[in-house]
Design an enzyme around this catalytic site. Structure first.
Site, PDB file in Angstrom:
ATOM      1  N   ASP A   1      -7.447  -6.774 -22.522  1.00 23.17           N
ATOM      2  CA  ASP A   1      -8.177  -5.570 -22.900  1.00 23.17           C
ATOM      3  C   ASP A   1      -7.322  -4.819 -23.915  1.00 23.17           C
ATOM      4  O   ASP A   1      -6.138  -4.577 -23.675  1.00 23.17           O
ATOM      5  CB  ASP A   1      -8.383  -4.705 -21.645  1.00 23.17           C
TER       6      ASP A   1
ATOM      7  N   ASP B   1     -11.668  -1.946 -26.129  1.00 22.70           N
ATOM      8  CA  ASP B   1     -12.181  -0.743 -25.494  1.00 22.70           C
ATOM      9  C   ASP B   1     -12.706   0.264 -26.526  1.00 22.70           C
ATOM     10  O   ASP B   1     -12.014   0.559 -27.500  1.00 22.70           O
ATOM     11  CB  ASP B   1     -11.021  -0.119 -24.705  1.00 22.70           C
TER      12      ASP B   1
ATOM     13  N   GLU C   1     -16.306  -3.173 -27.500  1.00 18.60           N
ATOM     14  CA  GLU C   1     -17.166  -2.324 -26.680  1.00 18.60           C
ATOM     15  C   GLU C   1     -17.658  -1.139 -27.500  1.00 18.60           C
ATOM     16  O   GLU C   1     -16.879  -0.474 -28.178  1.00 18.60           O
ATOM     17  CB  GLU C   1     -16.386  -1.794 -25.465  1.00 18.60           C
TER      18      GLU C   1
ATOM     19  N   HIS D   1     -16.895  -2.859 -14.839  1.00 15.62           N
ATOM     20  CA  HIS D   1     -16.145  -1.885 -14.043  1.00 15.62           C
ATOM     21  C   HIS D   1     -16.583  -0.445 -14.289  1.00 15.62           C
ATOM     22  O   HIS D   1     -16.068   0.461 -13.641  1.00 15.62           O
ATOM     23  CB  HIS D   1     -14.654  -2.032 -14.357  1.00 15.62           C
ATOM     24  N   ASP D   2     -17.459  -0.221 -15.257  1.00 15.75           N
ATOM     25  CA  ASP D   2     -17.966   1.134 -15.514  1.00 15.75           C
ATOM     26  C   ASP D   2     -19.384   1.316 -14.992  1.00 15.75           C
ATOM     27  O   ASP D   2     -19.956   2.401 -15.108  1.00 15.75           O
ATOM     28  CB  ASP D   2     -17.990   1.430 -17.023  1.00 15.75           C
TER      29      ASP D   2
HETATM   30  C1  GLC Z   1     -14.155   2.243 -21.761  1.00 15.74           C
HETATM   31  C2  GLC Z   1     -13.669   1.617 -20.477  1.00 15.74           C
HETATM   32  C3  GLC Z   1     -13.625   2.672 -19.421  1.00 15.74           C
HETATM   33  C4  GLC Z   1     -12.655   3.729 -19.849  1.00 15.74           C
HETATM   34  C5  GLC Z   1     -12.999   4.280 -21.240  1.00 15.74           C
HETATM   35  C6  GLC Z   1     -11.845   5.030 -21.817  1.00 15.74           C
HETATM   36  O1  GLC Z   1     -15.464   2.660 -21.709  1.00 15.74           O
HETATM   37  O2  GLC Z   1     -14.470   0.531 -20.138  1.00 15.74           O
HETATM   38  O3  GLC Z   1     -13.282   2.154 -18.167  1.00 15.74           O
HETATM   39  O4  GLC Z   1     -12.646   4.780 -18.935  1.00 15.74           O
HETATM   40  O5  GLC Z   1     -13.288   3.258 -22.154  1.00 15.74           O
HETATM   41  O6  GLC Z   1     -10.797   4.141 -22.097  1.00 15.74           O
END
Ligand code: GLC
Ligand code: CA
Length: 545
Positions: free
Chosen positions: A99, A201, A243, A317-318
């Site tokens: 990640d 991320d 992402e 995980h979100d």
């Molecule tokens: C992304 C991650 C999340 C995190 C956020 C800030 O959306 O998947 O878990 O809290 O970024 O890094």
């Protein structure tokens, strides 16, 4: 098709290390624990693991706040463990995708320590600072994603710094070329250790124009991604997944069209967001709307048919557990978990399985604030509370959509703490672990796990699954998902009843097919030749060749 990149036939598996497997009884998952469970992943047949952050971190946002990009959090292990994980996974033909969390660092990163202590430190400009207004006020009233103001006063620096997510996650200043150089060097250092790629991320935030408060997909984004490609990715046979919570069907090809030299694909969330409340977003549950859901899922299939590549997923995980959110966590847990997997895995793109999804793990029901672990839910409770929202209303939203749902330990067996730890788990284990666990699934020839194994194998073995053209069918049917894949003279029809009721469905002519029945979850079906009566959560595919 033999010259297609490896990740177009592979299935990814997300490991969220804190809750995967503990090896030393401290109640926290770790890298040796992951290594001890690699055979589970090779049985499943996945091609790569996306490992959520295992870097050194104060864990304010569970690792998405990194204090050293070149080290492992001590509770997760050491760099040697990481090397061993890469090697052991490699022996099983599984790549490790790290990640990359570089929109922000932790406020405990030594760069930030230097930056806040000394205006003249070179690291000062690695972050985003602003002078106070005439009355000491922040540059704007911008709110942080996890609650509170986004501009944070730093006494030592006598300036405000930007923490778009939280004060513990100061934003990095991508406009500084020296910062970008640090990132490229760090990425190359990981590639040289043998990793198979990066999941990036909130990558669509890095090109932000802070002065004008343009954060998502800002003006510098694609320049930076192209520079990243030149400096790190070019010539390497790796997978990259960016992402983005803002990317649209129109902008997606900018990231992942082949000739753009940026990323392999994006994680987009439009299908997920199609189920959110217009005003209260994910915190306010609303009834599932299959037509809106298909409109997004299938719209993306069409939009990226020729340019770019899709990622396919319903949970991470979100997000909440998919069987609880879109399926039926009660009576039809088994069948609905399989039905959802069929929908996702037979589209065109790279599917991702989130740990525990392959055994149909469900949401956890929390009751008290002290059970919460997620900074987002805790931060939002304080905000909502001030706004007069009552606890029951808030809790209903958290239990349906909160991030702790997917962060409970993987349920390996029916022993105490589900075989996750011999100690006291850092977050509660879901109470249903005696029925829902890997060991129980392993014994079921027609179980969820077996179904996932079949899906992964089909993608590896059949070109039509990996590369066939996608055509949606029955867009407006409120209960049924149906689609067709075609490749040369071959056709693959997919039909899924997305409800717990018997449903009749009159398939259009182009879905009529006779062939090999695959993945049937209720009764074998080898033909679609007229109106169908589908059992609750029935799903099947038919391949004609
Ligand atoms: C992304 C991650 C999340 C995190 C956020 C800030 O959306 O998947 O878990 O809290 O970024 O890094
Ligand atoms: Ca441990």
């Amino acid at each position: 098709m033999t010259d297609a990149p490896w990740w177009q036939r592979a299935v990814g598996y997300q490991i969220w290390p804190r809750s995967f497997q503990d090896s030393n009884g401290d109640g926290i998952g770790d890298l040796p624990g992951i290594i001890s469970r690699l055979d589970h992943l090779s049985d499943l047949g996945v091609g790569f693991v996306w490992l959520s952050p295992a870097y050194a971190s104060p864990q304010a946002d569970m690792g998405y706040d990194i204090s050293d990009y070149r080290d492992i959090a001590p509770e997760y292990g050491t760099l040697d463990d990481m090397d061993r994980l890469i090697a052991e996974a490699g022996k099983r033909d599984i790549g490790i995708v790290m990640d990359l969390v570089v929109n922000h660092s932790s406020d405990k990163h030594h760069w930030f320590e230097a930056a806040r202590n000394d205006r003249n430190a070179p690291e000062r400009d690695y972050y985003i600072w602003a002078d106070p207004g005439p009355d000491g006020e922040p540059p704007s009233s911008l709110r942080a994603c996890f609650g509170g103001p986004a501009w944070n006063w730093c006494e030592r620096a006598q300036q405000y710094y930007l923490g778009y997510f939280s004060p513990f996650q100061p934003d990095l200043n991508w406009r500084n070329p020296a910062l970008r150089r640090e990132i490229w060097d760090m990425m190359n250092w990981w590639f040289d250790r043998g990793i198979a790629g990066f999941r990036m991320d909130v990558i669509s935030l890095i090109g932000k124009d802070v002065e004008n408060e343009v954060f998502e997909e800002g003006p510098f984004l694609h320049d930076y991604l192209q520079e990243m490609h030149r400096e790190t990715l070019r010539g390497r046979d790796v997978v990259t997944i960016g992402e983005s919570w803002s990317v649209s069907r129109e902008t997606a090809p900018l990231y992942c069209a082949k000739d753009r030299d940026e990323l392999s694909m994006v994680f987009q969330f439009n299908h997920i967001k199609s189920q959110w409340h217009d005003v209260h977003g994910k915190w306010k549950p609303k009834p599932f709307d299959l037509v809106a859901f298909k409109e997004e899922l299938f719209g993306w299939q069409t939009a990226l048919a020729d340019e770019g590549w899709n990622s396919l997923f319903l949970s991470n995980h979100d997000l909440p557990r998919q069987v609880s959110k879109y399926g039926d966590a009660g009576e039809y847990r088994q069948r609905s978990a399989k039905a959802l997997a069929t929908v996702t895995h037979l589209m065109k793109g790279t599917p991702f399985i989130y740990q525990g999804e392959e055994i149909g793990m469900t949401n956890i029901q929390l009751e008290r604030l002290d059970q919460f672990r997620d900074l987002e839910a805790i931060g939002l409770w304080h905000e909502e509370h001030e706004r007069g929202v009552d606890w029951e209303t808030f809790l209903a939203g958290v239990n349906e959509n909160g991030r702790d749902n997917t962060r409970t330990p993987v349920q390996w067996d029916a022993s105490d703490s589900a075989g996750f730890t011999t100690g006291h788990p850092w977050i509660e284990v879901n109470a249903n672990y005696r029925e829902v666990n890997v060991a129980a699934e392993r014994d079921r020839a027609d179980g969820i796990l077996a179904h996932y194994r079949d899906l992964v194998k089909l993608r590896r073995e059949r070109d039509i699954v990996a590369f066939g053209r996608f055509e949606s069918v029955a867009d407006n049917h409120p209960q049924v998902v149906a689609y067709l894949r075609t490749l040369g003279d071959e056709r693959l029809a997919v039909v899924v009843n997305m409800t717990g009721e018997e449903v009749t469905f009159d398939p259009p002519q182009r879905l009529r097919i006779v062939g090999e029945g695959l993945l049937a979850t209720v009764e074998p079906r080898e033909a679609i030749d007229g109106p169908l009566t589908l059992a609750p959560w029935e799903s099947f595919a038919i391949h004609a060749r």
